[in-house]
Design a protein around this motif. Structure first.
Motif, PDB file in Angstrom:
ATOM      1  N   GLY A 149      14.188 -20.037 -32.545  1.00  0.00           N
ATOM      2  CA  GLY A 149      13.719 -19.024 -31.587  1.00  0.00           C
ATOM      3  C   GLY A 149      14.234 -17.647 -31.962  1.00  0.00           C
ATOM      4  N   GLY A 150      13.421 -16.612 -31.653  1.00  0.00           N
ATOM      5  CA  GLY A 150      13.789 -15.245 -32.044  1.00  0.00           C
ATOM      6  C   GLY A 150      14.810 -14.656 -31.104  1.00  0.00           C
ATOM      7  N   ALA A 151      15.160 -13.407 -31.412  1.00  0.00           N
ATOM      8  CA  ALA A 151      16.165 -12.712 -30.600  1.00  0.00           C
ATOM      9  C   ALA A 151      15.494 -11.789 -29.597  1.00  0.00           C
ATOM     10  N   GLY A 152      14.181 -11.900 -29.469  1.00  0.00           N
ATOM     11  CA  GLY A 152      13.481 -11.007 -28.534  1.00  0.00           C
ATOM     12  C   GLY A 152      13.157  -9.672 -29.175  1.00  0.00           C
ATOM     13  N   LEU A 153      13.047  -9.651 -30.519  1.00  0.00           N
ATOM     14  CA  LEU A 153      12.757  -8.388 -31.222  1.00  0.00           C
ATOM     15  C   LEU A 153      11.372  -8.370 -31.857  1.00  0.00           C
ATOM     16  N   GLY A 154      10.740  -9.581 -31.946  1.00  0.00           N
ATOM     17  CA  GLY A 154       9.459  -9.700 -32.651  1.00  0.00           C
ATOM     18  C   GLY A 154       8.385  -8.771 -32.094  1.00  0.00           C
ATOM     19  N   LEU A 155       8.191  -8.784 -30.774  1.00  0.00           N
ATOM     20  CA  LEU A 155       7.131  -7.951 -30.182  1.00  0.00           C
ATOM     21  C   LEU A 155       7.495  -6.463 -30.235  1.00  0.00           C
ATOM     22  N   THR A 156       8.802  -6.155 -30.133  1.00  0.00           N
ATOM     23  CA  THR A 156       9.231  -4.751 -30.219  1.00  0.00           C
ATOM     24  C   THR A 156       8.843  -4.195 -31.590  1.00  0.00           C
ATOM     25  N   PHE A 171      14.196  -8.843 -25.177  1.00  0.00           N
ATOM     26  CA  PHE A 171      13.691  -9.511 -23.979  1.00  0.00           C
ATOM     27  C   PHE A 171      13.062 -10.856 -24.342  1.00  0.00           C
ATOM     28  N   ARG A 172      13.481 -11.883 -23.615  1.00  0.00           N
ATOM     29  CA  ARG A 172      12.885 -13.201 -23.791  1.00  0.00           C
ATOM     30  C   ARG A 172      12.595 -13.765 -22.408  1.00  0.00           C
ATOM     31  N   ALA A 173      11.360 -14.230 -22.232  1.00  0.00           N
ATOM     32  CA  ALA A 173      10.980 -14.745 -20.905  1.00  0.00           C
ATOM     33  C   ALA A 173      11.835 -15.951 -20.545  1.00  0.00           C
ATOM     34  N   ASP A 174      12.100 -16.783 -21.533  1.00  0.00           N
ATOM     35  CA  ASP A 174      12.890 -17.978 -21.263  1.00  0.00           C
ATOM     36  C   ASP A 174      13.768 -18.232 -22.475  1.00  0.00           C
ATOM     37  N   ASP A 234       3.354 -16.232 -35.083  1.00  0.00           N
ATOM     38  CA  ASP A 234       4.550 -17.046 -34.945  1.00  0.00           C
ATOM     39  C   ASP A 234       4.826 -17.320 -33.458  1.00  0.00           C
ATOM     40  N   ASN A 235       4.703 -16.248 -32.631  1.00  0.00           N
ATOM     41  CA  ASN A 235       4.893 -16.418 -31.176  1.00  0.00           C
ATOM     42  C   ASN A 235       3.858 -17.373 -30.612  1.00  0.00           C
ATOM     43  N   ALA A 236       2.571 -17.153 -31.006  1.00  0.00           N
ATOM     44  CA  ALA A 236       1.481 -17.973 -30.477  1.00  0.00           C
ATOM     45  C   ALA A 236       1.758 -19.457 -30.741  1.00  0.00           C
ATOM     46  N   ILE A 237       2.220 -19.762 -31.968  1.00  0.00           N
ATOM     47  CA  ILE A 237       2.496 -21.162 -32.315  1.00  0.00           C
ATOM     48  C   ILE A 237       3.743 -21.658 -31.572  1.00  0.00           C
ATOM     49  N   LYS A 238       4.770 -20.736 -31.536  1.00  0.00           N
ATOM     50  CA  LYS A 238       6.052 -21.108 -30.929  1.00  0.00           C
ATOM     51  C   LYS A 238       5.885 -21.455 -29.446  1.00  0.00           C
ATOM     52  N   TYR A 239       5.041 -20.666 -28.758  1.00  0.00           N
ATOM     53  CA  TYR A 239       4.935 -20.864 -27.311  1.00  0.00           C
ATOM     54  C   TYR A 239       3.690 -21.667 -26.897  1.00  0.00           C
ATOM     55  N   THR A 240       3.087 -22.372 -27.869  1.00  0.00           N
ATOM     56  CA  THR A 240       1.939 -23.239 -27.546  1.00  0.00           C
ATOM     57  C   THR A 240       2.382 -24.694 -27.742  1.00  0.00           C
ATOM     58  N   GLU A 284      -5.038 -15.176 -29.956  1.00  0.00           N
ATOM     59  CA  GLU A 284      -5.151 -15.907 -28.691  1.00  0.00           C
ATOM     60  C   GLU A 284      -4.572 -17.297 -28.856  1.00  0.00           C
ATOM     61  N   ASP A 285      -3.862 -17.751 -27.839  1.00  0.00           N
ATOM     62  CA  ASP A 285      -3.318 -19.121 -27.937  1.00  0.00           C
ATOM     63  C   ASP A 285      -3.603 -19.874 -26.652  1.00  0.00           C
ATOM     64  N   SER A 286      -3.347 -21.197 -26.690  1.00  0.00           N
ATOM     65  CA  SER A 286      -3.572 -22.011 -25.483  1.00  0.00           C
ATOM     66  C   SER A 286      -2.229 -22.439 -24.897  1.00  0.00           C
TER      67      SER A 286
HETATM   68  P1  ADP Z   1      11.065 -13.889 -29.581  1.00  0.00           P
HETATM   69  O1  ADP Z   1      11.700 -13.677 -30.863  1.00  0.00           O
HETATM   70  O2  ADP Z   1      11.955 -14.393 -28.517  1.00  0.00           O
HETATM   71  O3  ADP Z   1       9.773 -14.606 -29.691  1.00  0.00           O
HETATM   72  P2  ADP Z   1       9.399 -11.644 -29.040  1.00  0.00           P
HETATM   73  O4  ADP Z   1       9.738 -10.206 -28.897  1.00  0.00           O
HETATM   74  O5  ADP Z   1       8.478 -11.998 -30.116  1.00  0.00           O
HETATM   75  O6  ADP Z   1      10.743 -12.414 -29.097  1.00  0.00           O
HETATM   76  O7  ADP Z   1       8.794 -12.098 -27.676  1.00  0.00           O
HETATM   77  C1  ADP Z   1       9.429 -11.741 -26.484  1.00  0.00           C
HETATM   78  C2  ADP Z   1       9.176 -12.803 -25.412  1.00  0.00           C
HETATM   79  O8  ADP Z   1       7.820 -12.752 -25.023  1.00  0.00           O
HETATM   80  C3  ADP Z   1       9.395 -14.190 -25.908  1.00  0.00           C
HETATM   81  O9  ADP Z   1      10.745 -14.561 -25.757  1.00  0.00           O
HETATM   82  C4  ADP Z   1       8.497 -14.981 -25.003  1.00  0.00           C
HETATM   83  O10 ADP Z   1       9.153 -15.252 -23.808  1.00  0.00           O
HETATM   84  C5  ADP Z   1       7.353 -14.042 -24.696  1.00  0.00           C
HETATM   85  N1  ADP Z   1       6.161 -14.324 -25.563  1.00  0.00           N
HETATM   86  C6  ADP Z   1       5.799 -13.648 -26.671  1.00  0.00           C
HETATM   87  N2  ADP Z   1       4.634 -14.126 -27.171  1.00  0.00           N
HETATM   88  C7  ADP Z   1       4.266 -15.156 -26.350  1.00  0.00           C
HETATM   89  C8  ADP Z   1       3.152 -16.043 -26.327  1.00  0.00           C
HETATM   90  N3  ADP Z   1       2.189 -15.991 -27.234  1.00  0.00           N
HETATM   91  N4  ADP Z   1       3.112 -16.957 -25.309  1.00  0.00           N
HETATM   92  C9  ADP Z   1       4.068 -16.965 -24.366  1.00  0.00           C
HETATM   93  N5  ADP Z   1       5.127 -16.171 -24.332  1.00  0.00           N
HETATM   94  C10 ADP Z   1       5.233 -15.264 -25.325  1.00  0.00           C
END
Ligand code: ADP
Length: 478
Positions: A437-444, A423-426, A376-382, A404-406
């Protein structure tokens, strides 16, 4: 009273001290007493030898009368000692002679001849050399020696009064009787003061600890001497407080961040509903658009609440793993198919390469959720027209999953923080691009799932050309 460590320590200490003192006093008394008796016996042997030598000398002296009785009388008159009586009997038990104690200066009240005869006659035939003999109420250490001179048999009794020695032993015993209780009393008082002094830091620590609560968790116990046991205890307690404080801070931050994340969709829901209802009449199209927005925000809200719930249970160690046996390659292929619709909306190509038959014993639902989060992140941020590839292979006794994403990647300085909660980068980009957009919990959550399976997740690379996430999972055969 026994609930006080101070009292218990004092009692133990005093009891140990009392036992040691009593044993020491008893042993001293017995050794001295034995010594008195041993010395009396040695003395008696010497006196008997000297007595008989005198009798023999008297008989050998041509100028003196030569009957044995006369020899004995002469020896008796020559052997006059304080506290020693010589008494002689013939084998039939007839009294032959005895030192007259009355005539000795400073002598104790000596027994009469009748008393001597009554007490000693029954012992004339005994062979035992040394024995304690009572004459009247007085105790004597007796030495019985049978001898024969000029074919005349006789028995010599050397009686030593142990009165003075016994008096000394009695004085010693009564001194012990006073000194020992006094020493125990002093030791008890000293022990109590010592215990009180040694335990006073514990009392202070207890009082300080009872004043520490959630509102002043930053306070610490005073460490008086960091090198002793109590210092170690205080230091350990302070470390515990540190950990608790950090945990409290994390909880507070979590609650604050969670409320913040929930406030946004709730505000959107309320605002959208109010705007729609503010105008009396709206077209069906307008209502549909509003409902669409409400549904998307409700979905986002549901997603955040589910993630929060998962993390809260994981933190409390209450998220059970529903373990089962399945094939990881099948799950990976299924996940890549399920995100294709999402990807095609942005013309993103999703590819999947996996080795065949990768058996695993794990929680299938949680692994699916982890993979979907990464995809979901890979698609969201590509950006539009990019590509996402999912690979799964076996190596070094474990499974390696890569996503892996581009996309445009994560800035280097933010990379170490991406697994942190909320945490969200942007933030703007997170919400903006997909509208969900997520709440910054997906990767956690993904990191927790990998960890709960004994594995780990890492950001292997992230550049402006794309990102690569790798998950390592323990391989468990079916
Ligand atoms: P979110 O729900 O905001 O996606 P995540 O915990 O999944 O939260 O990701 C945290 C942050 O890491 C994202 O807000 C994004 O900034 C960065 N991130 C995660 N995966 C990617 C990715 N594949 N490409 C670029 N940035 C990513």
């Amino acid at each position: 009273m026994l609930n006080s460590v101070r009292i218990r320590l004092t009692l133990w200490y005093t009891a140990a001290m009392a036992i040691v003192l009593v044993i020491l006093a008893g042993a001293t008394y017995l050794v001295l007493r034995q010594n008195v008796v041993r010395r009396a016996d040695a003395n008696a042997t010497e006196l008997a030898d000297s007595f008989l030598a005198t009798v023999n000398a008297e008989l050998g002296d041509a100028s003196k009368p030569d009957s044995v009785d006369d020899g004995i009388s002469a020896a008796i008159s020559e052997h006059r000692f304080r506290d020693v009586l010589f008494v002689v009997f013939d084998p039939q038990g007839d009294f032959l002679g005895a030192t007259d104690a009355h005539s000795l200066p400073g002598h104790w009240a000596s027994p009469t001849r009748e008393m001597l005869v009554a007490s000693l006659r029954p012992l004339v035939q005994v062979s035992q050399a040394f024995r304690t003999i009572y004459i009247g109420d007085r105790e004597y250490r007796g030495y019985v020696r049978h001898f024969s001179i000029d074919q005349q048999e006789a028995t010599l009794f050397v009686l030593q009064s142990l009165h003075r020695q016994n008096e000394f032993l009695e004085t010693l015993a009564s001194t012990f009787g006073i000194v020992i209780p006094l020493a125990i009393l002093l030791a008890g008082a000293g022990g109590y003061l010592l215990a009180k002094r040694s335990l006073s830091p514990v009392v202070t620590m207890g009082a300080q600890a009872s004043r520490i609560g959630s509102e002043n968790l930053h306070k610490r116990l005073q460490v008086q001497n960091p090198r002793d046991e109590l210092g170690h205890l205080a230091a350990s307690f302070n470390e515990l407080l540190d950990r608790l404080n950090q945990s409290f801070d994390r909880q507070r931050r979590f609650v604050a961040d969670a409320s913040h994340e929930l406030r946004t969709p709730v505000a959107i829901l309320c605002g959208e509903a109010e705007v729609t209802l503010a105008q009396e009449k709206r077209t069906e199209q307008e209502y549909r658009e509003s409902l669409h927005i409400l549904r998307e925000e409700a979905k986002r809200l549901k997603h955040i609440v589910e993630d929060l719930f998962t993390l809260a249970r994981a933190d409390a160690g209450q998220h059970p793993l529903a373990l089962s046996d399945f094939y990881l390659d099948e799950l990976v292929a299924e996940c890549s198919r399920s995100v294709r619709t999402l990807a095609s909306a942005k013309q993103i190509k999703v590819s999947c390469e996996t080795s065949a038959e990768l058996p695993i014993h794990a929680d299938e639902e949680l692994l699916r959720r982890m993979l979907i989060n990464l995809l979901d992140n890979a698609i969201k941020y590509t950006p539009q027209g990019g590509s996402v590839s999912l690979r799964c292979a076996e190596g070094d006794g474990q499974y390696r999953l890569t996503v892996e994403d581009s996309g445009q990647g994560i800035p280097v300085e933010l990379q170490p923080r991406i697994f942190e909660r909320f945490f969200r980068a942007d933030k703007a980009r997170s919400r903006g691009e997909t509208g969900s957009g997520g709440a910054g919990l997906g990767l956690t959550i993904a990191a927790w799932i990998a960890g709960a399976h004994g594995g780990k997740i890492e950001l292997t690379k992230s550049t402006p050309e794309g990102s690569l996430f790798t998950v390592f999972l323990q391989k468990t055969s079916l």
